[in-house]
Design a protein around this motif. Structure first.
Motif, PDB file in Angstrom:
ATOM      1  N   LYS A  69      51.491  25.089  68.273  1.00  0.00           N
ATOM      2  CA  LYS A  69      52.607  25.921  67.880  1.00  0.00           C
ATOM      3  C   LYS A  69      52.685  25.992  66.362  1.00  0.00           C
ATOM      4  O   LYS A  69      52.192  25.124  65.643  1.00  0.00           O
ATOM      5  CB  LYS A  69      53.922  25.352  68.436  1.00  0.00           C
ATOM      6  N   SER A 130      51.166  10.651  76.964  1.00  0.00           N
ATOM      7  CA  SER A 130      52.432  10.989  76.322  1.00  0.00           C
ATOM      8  C   SER A 130      53.117  12.076  77.134  1.00  0.00           C
ATOM      9  O   SER A 130      52.466  12.929  77.734  1.00  0.00           O
ATOM     10  CB  SER A 130      52.175  11.495  74.894  1.00  0.00           C
ATOM     11  N   SER A 131      54.437  12.041  77.188  1.00  0.00           N
ATOM     12  CA  SER A 131      55.183  13.045  77.962  1.00  0.00           C
ATOM     13  C   SER A 131      55.168  14.382  77.238  1.00  0.00           C
ATOM     14  O   SER A 131      55.237  14.423  76.000  1.00  0.00           O
ATOM     15  CB  SER A 131      56.632  12.578  78.162  1.00  0.00           C
ATOM     16  N   PRO A 132      55.085  15.484  77.973  1.00  0.00           N
ATOM     17  CA  PRO A 132      55.089  16.797  77.317  1.00  0.00           C
ATOM     18  C   PRO A 132      56.454  17.122  76.719  1.00  0.00           C
ATOM     19  O   PRO A 132      57.494  16.698  77.241  1.00  0.00           O
ATOM     20  CB  PRO A 132      54.747  17.753  78.458  1.00  0.00           C
ATOM     21  N   THR A 133      56.447  17.882  75.649  1.00  0.00           N
ATOM     22  CA  THR A 133      57.665  18.340  74.991  1.00  0.00           C
ATOM     23  C   THR A 133      57.514  19.833  74.704  1.00  0.00           C
ATOM     24  O   THR A 133      56.471  20.427  74.986  1.00  0.00           O
ATOM     25  CB  THR A 133      57.907  17.587  73.666  1.00  0.00           C
ATOM     26  N   VAL A 134      58.536  20.428  74.115  1.00  0.00           N
ATOM     27  CA  VAL A 134      58.453  21.855  73.797  1.00  0.00           C
ATOM     28  C   VAL A 134      57.381  22.124  72.755  1.00  0.00           C
ATOM     29  O   VAL A 134      56.899  23.250  72.615  1.00  0.00           O
ATOM     30  CB  VAL A 134      59.815  22.388  73.292  1.00  0.00           C
ATOM     31  N   GLU A 135      57.001  21.082  71.980  1.00  0.00           N
ATOM     32  CA  GLU A 135      55.959  21.261  70.975  1.00  0.00           C
ATOM     33  C   GLU A 135      54.554  21.140  71.555  1.00  0.00           C
ATOM     34  O   GLU A 135      53.569  21.417  70.869  1.00  0.00           O
ATOM     35  CB  GLU A 135      56.110  20.218  69.850  1.00  0.00           C
ATOM     36  N   SER A 136      54.436  20.723  72.801  1.00  0.00           N
ATOM     37  CA  SER A 136      53.120  20.511  73.398  1.00  0.00           C
ATOM     38  C   SER A 136      52.381  21.836  73.597  1.00  0.00           C
ATOM     39  O   SER A 136      52.985  22.902  73.723  1.00  0.00           O
ATOM     40  CB  SER A 136      53.270  19.817  74.757  1.00  0.00           C
ATOM     41  N   TYR A 138      50.563  23.881  76.191  1.00  0.00           N
ATOM     42  CA  TYR A 138      50.546  23.894  77.652  1.00  0.00           C
ATOM     43  C   TYR A 138      49.316  24.628  78.196  1.00  0.00           C
ATOM     44  O   TYR A 138      48.720  25.478  77.520  1.00  0.00           O
ATOM     45  CB  TYR A 138      51.828  24.518  78.196  1.00  0.00           C
ATOM     46  N   TYR A 205      49.202  20.173  80.354  1.00  0.00           N
ATOM     47  CA  TYR A 205      49.447  20.171  78.910  1.00  0.00           C
ATOM     48  C   TYR A 205      48.384  19.309  78.254  1.00  0.00           C
ATOM     49  O   TYR A 205      47.663  18.544  78.907  1.00  0.00           O
ATOM     50  CB  TYR A 205      50.843  19.633  78.590  1.00  0.00           C
ATOM     51  N   ASP A 207      47.786  16.244  75.718  1.00  0.00           N
ATOM     52  CA  ASP A 207      48.542  15.155  75.099  1.00  0.00           C
ATOM     53  C   ASP A 207      48.086  14.932  73.661  1.00  0.00           C
ATOM     54  O   ASP A 207      47.194  15.631  73.155  1.00  0.00           O
ATOM     55  CB  ASP A 207      48.437  13.868  75.933  1.00  0.00           C
ATOM     56  N   ARG A 208      48.665  13.954  73.012  1.00  0.00           N
ATOM     57  CA  ARG A 208      48.390  13.724  71.591  1.00  0.00           C
ATOM     58  C   ARG A 208      46.972  13.252  71.329  1.00  0.00           C
ATOM     59  O   ARG A 208      46.460  13.357  70.218  1.00  0.00           O
ATOM     60  CB  ARG A 208      49.394  12.710  71.040  1.00  0.00           C
TER      61      ARG A 208
END
Length: 316
Positions: A69, A130-136, A138, A205, A207-208
């Motif tokens: 993003k 790591s859990s997905p976030t809006v910044e991930s 997808y 998604y 992950d980091r």
């Protein structure tokens, strides 16, 4: 006949490019060449005077990983990472993990294909992910129907191609570039498309650590693929109708150099929405006719006979 023009020059260049040997031809699409399922259709369109295709996709099932993003890319750039820039919808960056321009075969019995692996996704370990976030970024599973962009020599050609597309079921078709380019020359671009049965589902998604992690299981993914395969069937039927209608109603030169279609009055096929509207109009027409007949009958009643009508209870 279409007179020599900017259109003819452009068509000549496009046809020359399409004649390039397969091993040397490459375009800007992910595949890099014309899709096999519509090669004959492209050839038929380009054989018609006043028309030339500029881009096309026969329809596809794809798995797409978004790029980073914009705000994440900015933060990464501060740390020396110039990752791909993209908008929330994934445009402007990202990568294709899987593309097919035909149905994706999934065995109905016996050992099932692991679609997660086929699409470049792995199951969550449940520990280090790591859990997905809006910044991930997808991962999307998409079905996209056929789309054709056809450059036309005039507004008349554009109108007739657009009519064929709509009649074949490509309801979101339209035309652009409706203003003259120069010296009054008008070369509209017609997009033949139907986005109503496309779909886009998030299935994972990144992950980091850069691993592609699934958000769905293999059974759910198989259901999505089955739905996409069914829509491929609809897509193929509409392509066949478009090809048939275009060839039957193809443009023919006239003495005034105006293109014409031999439009058949026979109803070979009727879109469901068109049929529904037609049936409704026919029903309303019949209803109005019945009301008119009823009104005429009431007016024609003998005044003396009105006394014989039982009016008891009409106003209760």
């Amino acid at each position: 006949m279409v007179s020599p023009s900017r259109f003819n020059e452009k068509k000549e260049k496009i046809l020359k490019l399409l004649d390039t040997p397969a091993g040397e031809y490459h375009d800007l699409s992910p595949k890099g060449s014309v899709d096999e399922p519509i090669r004959s259709l492209i050839s038929d369109i380009n054989s018609i005077e006043g028309l030339v295709t500029t881009s096309s996709c026969s329809g596809r099932i794809s798995v797409f990983l978004e790029g980073k993003k914009r705000h994440v890319q900015t933060l990464d750039a501060q740390h020396g990472d110039e990752g791909s820039r993209t908008s929330p919808g994934g445009k402007g960056g990202g990568s294709w993990l899987f593309i097919s321009h035909s149905r994706v075969e999934v065995p109905k019995s016996g050992p099932q294909t692991d679609l997660l692996s086929k699409f470049g996704i792995q199951r969550s370990s449940g520990t280090g992910d790591s859990s997905p976030t809006v910044e991930s970024s997808y991962i999307h599973l998409k079905f996209e129907p056929m789309i054709l962009h056809i450059l036309t020599a005039s507004l008349e050609y554009a109108n007739r191609v657009l009519t064929v597309g709509l009649h074949a079921g490509f309801r979101e078709s339209g035309a652009v570039s409706l203003s003259p380019f120069q010296a009054g020359e008008l070369n509209p671009m017609v997009a033949i498309r139907s986005t109503g049965y496309s779909f886009d589902a998030i299935i994972g998604y990144q992950d980091r650590c850069g691993s592609n992690i699934a958000l769905v299981d293999n059974d759910y993914l198989r259901t999505l693929v089955d739905i996409a395969n069914e829509r491929f069937k609809i897509n193929s039927e509409r392509i066949a109708r478009f090809s048939s209608f275009l060839l039957k109603q193809r443009m023919q030169s006239q003495s005034d150099e105006s293109p014409s279609f031999n439009v058949s009055t026979r109803r070979d096929w009727e879109d469901a929405d068109v049929r529904r509207r037609r049936k409704r109009e026919e029903g309303l027409t019949r209803q109005r006719a019945l009301q008119k007949d009823s009104s005429a009958t009431s007016t024609a009643l003998d005044p003396e006979s009105v006394e014989s009508v039982n009016i008891n209870g009409l106003f209760s």
